[in-house]
Design a protein around this motif. Structure first.
Motif, PDB file in Angstrom:
ATOM      1  N   LYS A 175      27.464  76.950  55.570  1.00 34.15           N
ATOM      2  CA  LYS A 175      28.001  76.367  54.502  1.00 34.15           C
ATOM      3  C   LYS A 175      27.611  76.383  53.243  1.00 34.15           C
ATOM      4  O   LYS A 175      28.651  77.071  52.429  1.00 34.15           O
ATOM      5  N   THR A 176      27.353  75.145  53.767  1.00 35.04           N
ATOM      6  CA  THR A 176      26.794  74.695  52.182  1.00 35.04           C
ATOM      7  C   THR A 176      26.395  76.450  50.814  1.00 35.04           C
ATOM      8  O   THR A 176      26.246  76.069  50.035  1.00 35.04           O
ATOM      9  N   THR A 177      25.483  77.596  51.846  1.00 36.41           N
ATOM     10  CA  THR A 177      24.995  78.357  51.179  1.00 36.41           C
ATOM     11  C   THR A 177      26.239  78.969  49.841  1.00 36.41           C
ATOM     12  O   THR A 177      25.535  79.664  49.352  1.00 36.41           O
ATOM     13  N   PHE A 214      28.867  67.842  46.169  1.00 39.21           N
ATOM     14  CA  PHE A 214      27.796  68.382  46.502  1.00 39.21           C
ATOM     15  C   PHE A 214      27.627  67.372  48.065  1.00 39.21           C
ATOM     16  O   PHE A 214      28.343  65.989  48.122  1.00 39.21           O
ATOM     17  N   GLN A 215      27.095  68.001  49.420  1.00 35.65           N
ATOM     18  CA  GLN A 215      27.059  68.025  49.980  1.00 35.65           C
ATOM     19  C   GLN A 215      26.589  66.140  50.301  1.00 35.65           C
ATOM     20  O   GLN A 215      26.481  65.094  51.039  1.00 35.65           O
ATOM     21  N   ASN A 216      24.848  66.276  49.099  1.00 39.75           N
ATOM     22  CA  ASN A 216      24.441  64.900  48.716  1.00 39.75           C
ATOM     23  C   ASN A 216      24.753  64.525  47.585  1.00 39.75           C
ATOM     24  O   ASN A 216      24.464  65.429  46.431  1.00 39.75           O
ATOM     25  N   LEU A 241      35.072  71.511  47.115  1.00 45.71           N
ATOM     26  CA  LEU A 241      34.424  70.571  48.221  1.00 45.71           C
ATOM     27  C   LEU A 241      33.461  70.527  49.195  1.00 45.71           C
ATOM     28  O   LEU A 241      34.103  70.752  50.246  1.00 45.71           O
ATOM     29  N   ASP A 242      32.077  69.818  49.641  1.00 41.08           N
ATOM     30  CA  ASP A 242      31.433  70.325  50.609  1.00 41.08           C
ATOM     31  C   ASP A 242      31.171  68.226  50.490  1.00 41.08           C
ATOM     32  O   ASP A 242      30.430  67.783  50.808  1.00 41.08           O
ATOM     33  N   GLU A 243      31.850  68.287  51.965  1.00 43.09           N
ATOM     34  CA  GLU A 243      32.032  66.764  52.798  1.00 43.09           C
ATOM     35  C   GLU A 243      32.038  65.752  51.737  1.00 43.09           C
ATOM     36  O   GLU A 243      31.595  65.035  52.373  1.00 43.09           O
ATOM     37  N   PRO A 244      33.289  65.994  51.434  1.00 43.15           N
ATOM     38  CA  PRO A 244      33.324  64.868  50.741  1.00 43.15           C
ATOM     39  C   PRO A 244      34.022  63.187  51.722  1.00 43.15           C
ATOM     40  O   PRO A 244      33.690  62.252  51.051  1.00 43.15           O
TER      41      PRO A 244
HETATM   42 MG   LIG Z   1      25.902  72.518  54.271  1.00 45.87          MG
END
Ligand SMILES: [Mg+2]
Ligand SMILES: Nc1ncnc2c1ncn2[C@@H]1O[C@H](COP(=O)(O)OP(=O)(O)OP(=O)(O)O)[C@@H](O)[C@H]1O
Length: 256
Positions: A44-46, A86-88, A177-180
């Motif tokens: 997913k993040t990729t 970003f996720q992080n 939005l990555d895991e907000p």
């Molecule tokens: Mg991810």
């Protein structure tokens, strides 16, 4: 018929022997909230990194708003109208909330570095406009009262909101939005859901990665499911949550 905003097809991304994205294709329509779910390490993040120019895909096609964005650099992607979080969390920890949002806008400022250094009238006027817009964005995401606080002193939930404000500062057409909601309590998650609905109502299309299945099912118009780099399902939430392949790969039991 609704307009297609983003279209990718045949996207492959390999890291050495790891096939992180395998022939991934999807289309996102203008005005949708489009969800992306799947197990840890599914890609997913990729995919976000490919869509925002941080990773160069090996093969595929990628068009956005009529423009070819295949293997384009991050600044070109931002200018085309895609912004992300970003996720992080990636904030400037020792800058204020306000400054973090101002930085987000500078990618689009017109006077540039020399104008800013020489403090020309035009640069000063632009700076005032940037400050005012940053204040408005902090209010929009609900943290106006935190404007002067250093980013690192904000609560986790407020840092997530600040990242959204900073992304919105680039005037995106698509917000990714990555895991907000990661690490948020139920109240914060519910407030975040309302914020995403407001952003969409204001004309910004949303692409959302989240592990909170209940949130995703209640919020997204359509959802795609990745597993081992492959899209194994796509559809409205009802279809996706009753899909046996999705239940096996990710959901476990069908959620209520
Ligand atoms: Mg991810
Ligand atoms: N820069 C990289 N170099 C090598 N491998 C990578 C790189 N980025 C991602 N990967 C690998 O690609 C795979 C997909 O990772 P990715 O971060 O996209 O998963 P994800 O679906 O976002 O997972 P999560 O839900 O845990 O965030 C993983 O096996 C990961 O280790």
């Amino acid at each position: 018929m609704t307009d297609v905003l983003l279209k990718i097809s045949g996207i492959n991304k390999r890291f050495g022997g790891l096939h992180a994205l395998s022939d991934v294709g999807l289309t996102i329509k203008q005005g949708e909230i489009y969800g992306l779910i799947g197990p840890n390490g599914a890609g997913k993040t990729t995919l976000f990194n490919v869509l925002t120019g941080l990773y160069q895909p090996d093969e595929g096609e990628f068009t956005f708003n009529g423009k070819d964005l295949f293997r384009k650099k991050p600044n070109v992607v931002v200018e085309a109208g895609i912004a992300r979080t970003f996720q992080n969390i990636r904030l400037f920890a020792n800058m204020s909330a306000l400054e973090n949002v101002m930085v987000g806008q500078h990618v689009r400022s017109v006077t540039g570095v020399f104008g800013a250094i020489l403090r020309t009238p035009k640069a000063r006027a632009e700076e005032a406009a940037i400050t005012a817009k940053a204040e408005a964005l902090l209010a929009y995401v609900g943290i106006a009262d935190r404007a002067q606080e250093l980013a690192r002193n904000l609560s986790y939930g407020d840092q997530r909101r600040l990242e959204i404000a900073r992304a919105l500062a680039t005037n995106p057409t698509l917000l990714a939005l990555d895991e907000p909601a990661a690490g948020m309590n139920p109240k914060e998650t519910d407030d975040l859901k309302k914020l995403m609905e407001k952003i969409r109502a204001d004309g910004v299309t949303i692409l959302l990665i989240e592990h909170d299945v209940k949130l995703m099912m209640g919020l997204c118009d359509r959802i795609a499911v990745l597993d081992y780099g492959k899209k194994i399902a796509e559809g409205v939430p009802e279809e996706v949550k009753s899909n046996p392949r999705v239940i096996e790969a990710y959901l476990g039991v069908a959620p209520e």
